[in-house]
Design a protein around this motif. Structure first.
Motif, PDB file in Angstrom:
ATOM      1  N   PHE A 165       0.882  -1.050   0.041  1.00  0.00           N
ATOM      2  CA  PHE A 165       0.073  -0.059  -0.030  1.00  0.00           C
ATOM      3  C   PHE A 165       0.887   1.286  -0.042  1.00  0.00           C
ATOM      4  O   PHE A 165       0.841   2.259  -0.725  1.00  0.00           O
ATOM      5  CB  PHE A 165      -0.814   0.089   1.233  1.00  0.00           C
ATOM      6  N   ALA A 166       2.069   1.289   0.824  1.00  0.00           N
ATOM      7  CA  ALA A 166       2.724   2.278   0.856  1.00  0.00           C
ATOM      8  C   ALA A 166       3.772   2.609  -0.416  1.00  0.00           C
ATOM      9  O   ALA A 166       3.564   3.646  -0.774  1.00  0.00           O
ATOM     10  CB  ALA A 166       3.773   2.226   2.006  1.00  0.00           C
ATOM     11  N   GLU A 167       3.821   1.384  -1.079  1.00  0.00           N
ATOM     12  CA  GLU A 167       4.514   1.564  -2.375  1.00  0.00           C
ATOM     13  C   GLU A 167       3.666   2.439  -3.455  1.00  0.00           C
ATOM     14  O   GLU A 167       4.080   3.150  -4.291  1.00  0.00           O
ATOM     15  CB  GLU A 167       4.998   0.284  -2.915  1.00  0.00           C
ATOM     16  N   LYS A 182       3.724   5.958  -5.123  1.00  0.00           N
ATOM     17  CA  LYS A 182       3.937   6.049  -6.607  1.00  0.00           C
ATOM     18  C   LYS A 182       2.884   7.312  -7.038  1.00  0.00           C
ATOM     19  O   LYS A 182       3.077   7.959  -7.899  1.00  0.00           O
ATOM     20  CB  LYS A 182       3.689   4.773  -7.204  1.00  0.00           C
ATOM     21  N   SER A 183       1.775   6.908  -6.485  1.00  0.00           N
ATOM     22  CA  SER A 183       0.667   8.008  -7.122  1.00  0.00           C
ATOM     23  C   SER A 183       0.897   9.337  -6.520  1.00  0.00           C
ATOM     24  O   SER A 183       0.624  10.342  -7.200  1.00  0.00           O
ATOM     25  CB  SER A 183      -0.677   7.331  -6.244  1.00  0.00           C
ATOM     26  N   GLY A 209       4.504  15.544  -8.873  1.00  0.00           N
ATOM     27  CA  GLY A 209       5.808  15.673 -10.016  1.00  0.00           C
ATOM     28  C   GLY A 209       6.755  15.745  -8.967  1.00  0.00           C
ATOM     29  O   GLY A 209       7.890  16.164  -9.541  1.00  0.00           O
ATOM     30  N   TYR A 210       6.949  15.395  -7.811  1.00  0.00           N
ATOM     31  CA  TYR A 210       8.055  15.307  -6.999  1.00  0.00           C
ATOM     32  C   TYR A 210       8.593  14.107  -6.376  1.00  0.00           C
ATOM     33  O   TYR A 210       7.434  13.063  -6.454  1.00  0.00           O
ATOM     34  CB  TYR A 210       7.687  16.392  -5.787  1.00  0.00           C
ATOM     35  N   LEU A 211       9.640  14.013  -6.048  1.00  0.00           N
ATOM     36  CA  LEU A 211       9.978  12.817  -5.328  1.00  0.00           C
ATOM     37  C   LEU A 211       9.140  12.322  -3.982  1.00  0.00           C
ATOM     38  O   LEU A 211       8.973  13.436  -3.298  1.00  0.00           O
ATOM     39  CB  LEU A 211      11.443  12.833  -4.749  1.00  0.00           C
ATOM     40  N   ALA A 212       8.477  11.502  -3.867  1.00  0.00           N
ATOM     41  CA  ALA A 212       7.472  11.046  -2.606  1.00  0.00           C
ATOM     42  C   ALA A 212       8.179   9.945  -1.946  1.00  0.00           C
ATOM     43  O   ALA A 212       8.852   8.897  -2.581  1.00  0.00           O
ATOM     44  CB  ALA A 212       6.169  10.758  -3.351  1.00  0.00           C
ATOM     45  N   ALA A 233       9.356   4.738  -1.676  1.00  0.00           N
ATOM     46  CA  ALA A 233       9.718   6.018  -2.440  1.00  0.00           C
ATOM     47  C   ALA A 233       9.400   6.032  -3.998  1.00  0.00           C
ATOM     48  O   ALA A 233       9.624   4.961  -4.534  1.00  0.00           O
ATOM     49  CB  ALA A 233      11.223   6.436  -2.147  1.00  0.00           C
ATOM     50  N   ALA A 234       8.963   7.098  -4.599  1.00  0.00           N
ATOM     51  CA  ALA A 234       8.914   6.982  -5.916  1.00  0.00           C
ATOM     52  C   ALA A 234       9.119   8.390  -6.498  1.00  0.00           C
ATOM     53  O   ALA A 234       9.104   9.387  -5.847  1.00  0.00           O
ATOM     54  CB  ALA A 234       7.335   6.848  -6.314  1.00  0.00           C
TER      55      ALA A 234
END
Length: 181
Positions: free
Chosen positions: A57-59, A63-64, A70-73, A84-85
């Motif tokens: 769920f965290a992944e 990603k969403s 539009g940023y690193l999350a 992280a995505a």
């Protein structure tokens, strides 16, 4: 498993003291939940992370969040980055959070800083080479406990994270927190 050479006795109430050096090394603080495991004649304690149980769920959430903002999350528990995505995710994934992030989580307050506006930008994780120019850290709080945080970062020169990004990070933190209620 690594032997420490430390031996402790169980008291009449079934308690055992974990030495201060081990608590400090493993970042275990008073009130932290520990999970117990047994295997034949062995007992293992592990710091419990409720968010880690929602790894997939965290992944998907990271990603969403990255795609929408539009940023690193990143999604963190109180010790490390779980998911992280976005561009630069390898600099964060699986690494231990810094003491400054721990202080923010302990204060249960959101943190927003834009370098272009003179804000103090600090590393999210230990030993990372990611150079953020703006960051948002929003704690995930449920039942009065801080379980981790939602983080948005950018390394674009002169970038500022605006109110929409803050709202998106807060919404994400609320959605994750609601998984535990």
């Amino acid at each position: 498993m690594k032997a420490t050479g430390i031996v402790r006795r169980i008291d009449e109430l079934g308690r055992v003291v974990i030495p201060k050096e081990i608590r400090r090394t493993l970042r275990i603080r008073e009130g932290d939940p520990l999970e117990l495991f047994t295997d034949r004649d062995e007992l293992m304690l592990k710091k419990y992370s409720p968010i880690a149980s929602l790894e997939r769920f965290a992944e998907g959430t990271a990603k969403s969040l990255s795609e929408q903002s539009g940023y690193l999350a990143a999604i963190l528990d109180t010790d490390a980055v779980l998911a992280a995505a976005g561009t630069g995710k390898r600099a964060l994934l699986g690494k231990t959070v810094t003491e400054k992030v721990t202080q923010i989580l302990d204060a249960r307050q959101s943190y927003l800083a834009n370098k272009a506006e003179g804000g103090e930008i600090f590393p999210i994780v230990e030993g990372s080479d990611y150079q953020a120019t703006a960051e948002i850290i929003v704690p995930i709080i449920t039942g009065g406990d801080c379980l981790g945080a939602v983080v948005l970062l950018t390394s674009e020169e002169g970038a500022t994270l605006e109110s929409n990004a803050v709202k998106l990070a807060r919404l994400t933190a609320d959605i994750i927190a609601n998984q535990f209620e």
